[in-house]
Design a protein around this motif. Structure first.
Motif, PDB file in Angstrom:
ATOM      1  N   MET A  11       0.836  -1.201   0.000  1.00  0.00           N
ATOM      2  CA  MET A  11       0.000   0.000   0.000  1.00  0.00           C
ATOM      3  C   MET A  11       0.877   1.260   0.000  1.00  0.00           C
ATOM      4  O   MET A  11       1.953   1.274   0.590  1.00  0.00           O
ATOM      5  N   ASN A  12       0.398   2.293  -0.660  1.00  0.00           N
ATOM      6  CA  ASN A  12       1.199   3.493  -0.842  1.00  0.00           C
ATOM      7  C   ASN A  12       0.938   4.507   0.281  1.00  0.00           C
ATOM      8  O   ASN A  12       0.124   5.415   0.140  1.00  0.00           O
ATOM      9  N   TYR A  13       1.675   4.331   1.405  1.00  0.00           N
ATOM     10  CA  TYR A  13       1.354   5.142   2.584  1.00  0.00           C
ATOM     11  C   TYR A  13       1.644   6.620   2.401  1.00  0.00           C
ATOM     12  O   TYR A  13       0.924   7.471   2.914  1.00  0.00           O
ATOM     13  N   SER A  14       2.708   6.960   1.651  1.00  0.00           N
ATOM     14  CA  SER A  14       3.044   8.382   1.531  1.00  0.00           C
ATOM     15  C   SER A  14       1.964   9.138   0.758  1.00  0.00           C
ATOM     16  O   SER A  14       1.820  10.344   0.894  1.00  0.00           O
ATOM     17  N   VAL A  15       1.183   8.437  -0.079  1.00  0.00           N
ATOM     18  CA  VAL A  15       0.060   9.094  -0.751  1.00  0.00           C
ATOM     19  C   VAL A  15      -1.167   9.066   0.154  1.00  0.00           C
ATOM     20  O   VAL A  15      -1.951  10.006   0.210  1.00  0.00           O
ATOM     21  N   LEU A  16      -1.295   7.949   0.875  1.00  0.00           N
ATOM     22  CA  LEU A  16      -2.502   7.719   1.666  1.00  0.00           C
ATOM     23  C   LEU A  16      -2.603   8.674   2.861  1.00  0.00           C
ATOM     24  O   LEU A  16      -3.674   9.198   3.157  1.00  0.00           O
ATOM     25  N   ILE A  17      -1.468   8.930   3.518  1.00  0.00           N
ATOM     26  CA  ILE A  17      -1.518   9.724   4.744  1.00  0.00           C
ATOM     27  C   ILE A  17      -2.039  11.151   4.522  1.00  0.00           C
ATOM     28  O   ILE A  17      -2.956  11.580   5.223  1.00  0.00           O
ATOM     29  N   PRO A  18      -1.522  11.904   3.519  1.00  0.00           N
ATOM     30  CA  PRO A  18      -2.091  13.233   3.310  1.00  0.00           C
ATOM     31  C   PRO A  18      -3.591  13.188   3.032  1.00  0.00           C
ATOM     32  O   PRO A  18      -4.344  14.061   3.484  1.00  0.00           O
ATOM     33  N   MET A  19      -4.042  12.148   2.332  1.00  0.00           N
ATOM     34  CA  MET A  19      -5.474  12.062   2.057  1.00  0.00           C
ATOM     35  C   MET A  19      -6.266  11.793   3.325  1.00  0.00           C
ATOM     36  O   MET A  19      -7.350  12.343   3.507  1.00  0.00           O
ATOM     37  N   LEU A  20      -5.720  10.956   4.208  1.00  0.00           N
ATOM     38  CA  LEU A  20      -6.410  10.694   5.473  1.00  0.00           C
ATOM     39  C   LEU A  20      -6.491  11.952   6.316  1.00  0.00           C
ATOM     40  O   LEU A  20      -7.519  12.243   6.918  1.00  0.00           O
ATOM     41  N   VAL A  21      -5.378  12.717   6.341  1.00  0.00           N
ATOM     42  CA  VAL A  21      -5.391  13.984   7.083  1.00  0.00           C
ATOM     43  C   VAL A  21      -6.505  14.869   6.558  1.00  0.00           C
ATOM     44  O   VAL A  21      -7.273  15.473   7.317  1.00  0.00           O
ATOM     45  N   PHE A  22      -6.621  14.907   5.234  1.00  0.00           N
ATOM     46  CA  PHE A  22      -7.676  15.696   4.597  1.00  0.00           C
ATOM     47  C   PHE A  22      -9.057  15.246   5.065  1.00  0.00           C
ATOM     48  O   PHE A  22      -9.894  16.063   5.459  1.00  0.00           O
ATOM     49  N   LEU A  23      -9.288  13.933   5.080  1.00  0.00           N
ATOM     50  CA  LEU A  23     -10.587  13.423   5.521  1.00  0.00           C
ATOM     51  C   LEU A  23     -10.865  13.793   6.974  1.00  0.00           C
ATOM     52  O   LEU A  23     -11.986  14.126   7.339  1.00  0.00           O
ATOM     53  N   ILE A  24      -9.807  13.747   7.805  1.00  0.00           N
ATOM     54  CA  ILE A  24     -10.006  14.064   9.224  1.00  0.00           C
ATOM     55  C   ILE A  24     -10.399  15.527   9.411  1.00  0.00           C
ATOM     56  O   ILE A  24     -11.297  15.853  10.184  1.00  0.00           O
ATOM     57  N   ILE A  25      -9.764  16.419   8.628  1.00  0.00           N
ATOM     58  CA  ILE A  25     -10.131  17.829   8.709  1.00  0.00           C
ATOM     59  C   ILE A  25     -11.601  18.009   8.349  1.00  0.00           C
ATOM     60  O   ILE A  25     -12.359  18.728   9.009  1.00  0.00           O
ATOM     61  N   ILE A  26     -12.022  17.293   7.294  1.00  0.00           N
ATOM     62  CA  ILE A  26     -13.414  17.375   6.863  1.00  0.00           C
ATOM     63  C   ILE A  26     -14.362  16.898   7.972  1.00  0.00           C
ATOM     64  O   ILE A  26     -15.383  17.521   8.247  1.00  0.00           O
ATOM     65  N   PHE A  27     -14.004  15.804   8.629  1.00  0.00           N
ATOM     66  CA  PHE A  27     -14.795  15.309   9.761  1.00  0.00           C
ATOM     67  C   PHE A  27     -14.949  16.368  10.832  1.00  0.00           C
ATOM     68  O   PHE A  27     -16.015  16.598  11.372  1.00  0.00           O
ATOM     69  N   PHE A  28     -13.822  17.020  11.120  1.00  0.00           N
ATOM     70  CA  PHE A  28     -13.815  18.010  12.178  1.00  0.00           C
ATOM     71  C   PHE A  28     -14.809  19.132  11.860  1.00  0.00           C
ATOM     72  O   PHE A  28     -15.558  19.565  12.729  1.00  0.00           O
ATOM     73  N   ILE A  29     -14.827  19.548  10.595  1.00  0.00           N
ATOM     74  CA  ILE A  29     -15.756  20.607  10.204  1.00  0.00           C
ATOM     75  C   ILE A  29     -17.199  20.159  10.372  1.00  0.00           C
ATOM     76  O   ILE A  29     -18.044  20.887  10.878  1.00  0.00           O
ATOM     77  N   GLY A  30     -17.489  18.924   9.988  1.00  0.00           N
ATOM     78  CA  GLY A  30     -18.825  18.385  10.152  1.00  0.00           C
ATOM     79  C   GLY A  30     -19.248  18.403  11.610  1.00  0.00           C
ATOM     80  O   GLY A  30     -20.351  18.818  11.951  1.00  0.00           O
TER      81      GLY A  30
END
Lengths: 491, 90
Positions: free
Chosen positions: A1-20
């Motif tokens: 699995m490509n973690y260096s691509v995956l991690i920034p995307m997960l951070v992005f999703l977490i920020i979105i959760f926080f806004i919700g």
């Protein structure tokens, strides 16, 4: 699995959760649940308004499909994509202040509320609710599939797990936060798209050895790529121009866009949104489609159009930057999906349930219904997207053009033409949808009628139907101030 | 009480402006794209590396629209209240 691509995307999703989560706290203290959940309490500022319109409108097709086609077609497709600049100002100018004033006067929270108050007709309401539920539900499902495919190709997760990840993220914040969460996350997602496309464009130009170099490579491969006529020379001026209707001015008729045009705080927000919206739409569309064309000499021979953007990002950028940049199409898909989900659930709860099933439902019931319907809808879409049935894909084909042909005149002429009445509206919607579907099959068999996109003729026919039926049956001038007198009498 | 809401006149004028802008946008886009773009490829000139028809139609056209929209909104669009005067703020 490509973690260096995956991690920034997960951070992005977490920020979105926080806004919700943050918007849901605001929602809990609200006094007017319906208006807040489905409309953010009519208090969007200019920046958020512009971004939510751009983000809702910019879907998987602008970030994956569109650039993919530009890769195959060359500059002709970038020319076509630039017809979308007009949406940045046109929608808000045309619906504009009259829509904002009338929506408040009618106390309308959805586009259907507006049509209901304007035409005073059950048939209009049910017909619109039905078209929104069927067509937008399909459009939404198609976007989920796109989102899951993107995660799948980036992370190496299986399609099912990717879809699950996507579904959970969307559902959590739409269900909890409602329109304000959607609009706010749209704003963040819009900003991500803006920066992401610029970074990627620069990276692509550098790795192609400069614009002149790329242009020379394109001409060497096929000179048609730098003409407005497409790689095979088969993009006619009439066909490309007809996209002014499909993705340009016709966007006025899309319910998910129209509902945003009643959500802003005041005229100043609208003015700011006009300017920001024009800049952002044009900038994103130009960048994304240029990236598609420029990618051709750098990575020749990509077969699947949707993969051009992910592949070129992974090729030209360091992995962690690619992760952030690819959050842009992710953002585009999510923000389209969340708006559609909310719109379909508002059609069910607000337009059908509250209007006809149980007008006196208590606030608690409405709340539970809203969360419940949004959640159930999301789950159904998830299950359908696991193994998409053919019918879904078929309906999705009509989602945009069909809805435009159905709604554009009842909304626009309903606002500005006092002779418009319910017979015109019903005739216009029926003509729009039926002729769109009929023409779709005709065009598949015989090539495009008059050489233009399928949407063109139905939009004209539904205009004729609206005018003819309004004037012929029960002609009566509509008084835009009537509801005001009624309110005054009651006061 | 029968006269038209004063805000509607403003709203109507701004909608017409929107239509006018879209028409202008279309003509600019179409004229440069197909006016310049239908020459043989060997005759194209390149500005900032991009084919001239594309540069004028899409890049300059986009910038012109941004300037026009900004100027028109700043100078011709009027700030009006949306709520009815006798209505309480929600």
């Amino acid at each position: 699995m490509n973690y260096s691509v995956l991690i920034p995307m997960l951070v992005f999703l977490i920020i979105i959760f926080f806004i919700g989560y943050w918007s849901s706290r605001k929602l809990a203290s609200s006094s007017n649940f319906i208006s807040d959940y489905f409309l953010g309490g009519r208090e969007l500022g200019g920046f958020v308004l512009a971004m939510t319109m751009v983000a809702t409108y910019g879907s998987a097709s602008s970030f994956l499909g569109g650039p993919g086609t530009a890769y195959t077609m060359g500059f002709g497709w970038v020319l076509l994509a630039m017809t979308q600049v007009v949406t940045g100002y046109f929608v808000l100018m045309i619906l504009g202040k009259k829509y904002a004033i009338m929506a408040r006067r009618y106390n309308a929270v959805t586009m259907i509320d507006f049509l209901k108050a304007r035409y005073n007709s059950t048939v209009v309401v049910l017909l619109s609710a039905l078209s929104i539920i069927i067509f937008l539900f399909s459009a939404m499902a198609a976007q989920w599939i796109g989102g899951a495919r993107l995660i799948e190709s980036l992370t190496g997760l299986s399609y099912q797990s990717a879809l699950f990840l996507f579904a959970v993220s969307v559902l959590v914040y739409v269900t909890i936060g409602g329109f304000r969460a959607v609009a706010l996350t749209d704003a963040v997602q819009g900003a991500v798209m803006l920066v992401g496309t610029l970074v990627l464009l620069i990276a692509v130009i550098i790795s192609g050895g400069g614009v002149s170099n790329i242009m020379q490579d394109l001409i060497n491969e096929n000179p048609n790529l730098v003409t407005p006529y497409g790689a095979e020379g088969n993009l006619s001026a009439a066909y490309v121009s007809s996209f002014w209707i499909l993705v340009g001015v016709g966007v006025v008729g899309l319910p998910q866009i129209a509902v945003r045009a009643m959500s802003y705080k005041n005229a100043r927000s609208m003015h700011r949104a006009l300017i920001i919206g024009t800049v952002v739409t044009g900038f994103i569309m130009l960048n994304m489609h240029l990236i598609g064309v420029f990618a051709r000499p750098i990575l020749p021979g990509i077969e699947v159009g949707d993969k051009v953007i992910p592949l070129i990002a992974l090729e030209t950028l360091p992995p962690w930057v690619a992760g952030i940049v690819l959050a842009a199409p992710m953002a585009a898909i999510m923000s389209t999906v969340d708006s559609l989900l909310l719109l379909v659930s508002s059609s069910i709860v607000k337009d059908v349930y509250l209007n006809y099933v149980k007008p006196d439902a208590s606030l608690k019931t409405i709340k539970r219904m809203s969360f419940g319907v949004t959640g159930v809808l999301g789950t159904i879409v998830f299950l359908l997207a696991l193994d998409p049935p053919d019918l879904l894909i078929f309906l999705n084909l009509f989602a945009f053009g069909g809805l435009e042909a159905a709604f554009i005149w009842p909304i626009v002429l309903g606002l500005y033409w006092k002779w418009g009445n319910k017979y015109g509206a019903v005739a216009s919607m029926a003509t729009g949808i039926i002729s769109y579907i009929a023409l779709h099959f005709y065009n598949i068999e015989n090539g495009n009628l008059f050489g233009v996109h399928t949407v063109t003729v139905p939009v004209l026919l539904s205009l004729v139907a609206f005018i003819a039926f309004s004037l012929l049956i029960n002609r009566q001038a509509y008084d835009y101030n009537a509801i005001l007198y009624r309110n005054e009498k009651q006061a | 009480m029968k006269e038209t809401d004063w805000r509607f006149r403003i709203a109507h004028r701004e909608a017409w402006i929107g239509l006018g802008l879209a028409l202008f946008n279309f003509v600019w886009w179409f004229a440069f794209a197909y006016g310049l773009g239908s020459r043989p490829v060997e005759e194209y000139t390149y500005i900032l590396g991009l084919p001239d028809w594309f540069f004028y139609s899409c890049i300059v056209g986009f910038l012109v629209m941004v300037v026009l929209v900004t100027v028109i909104v700043k100078f011709f669009f009027v700030d009006v209240p949306f709520d009815e005067e006798q209505e309480e703020h929600r």
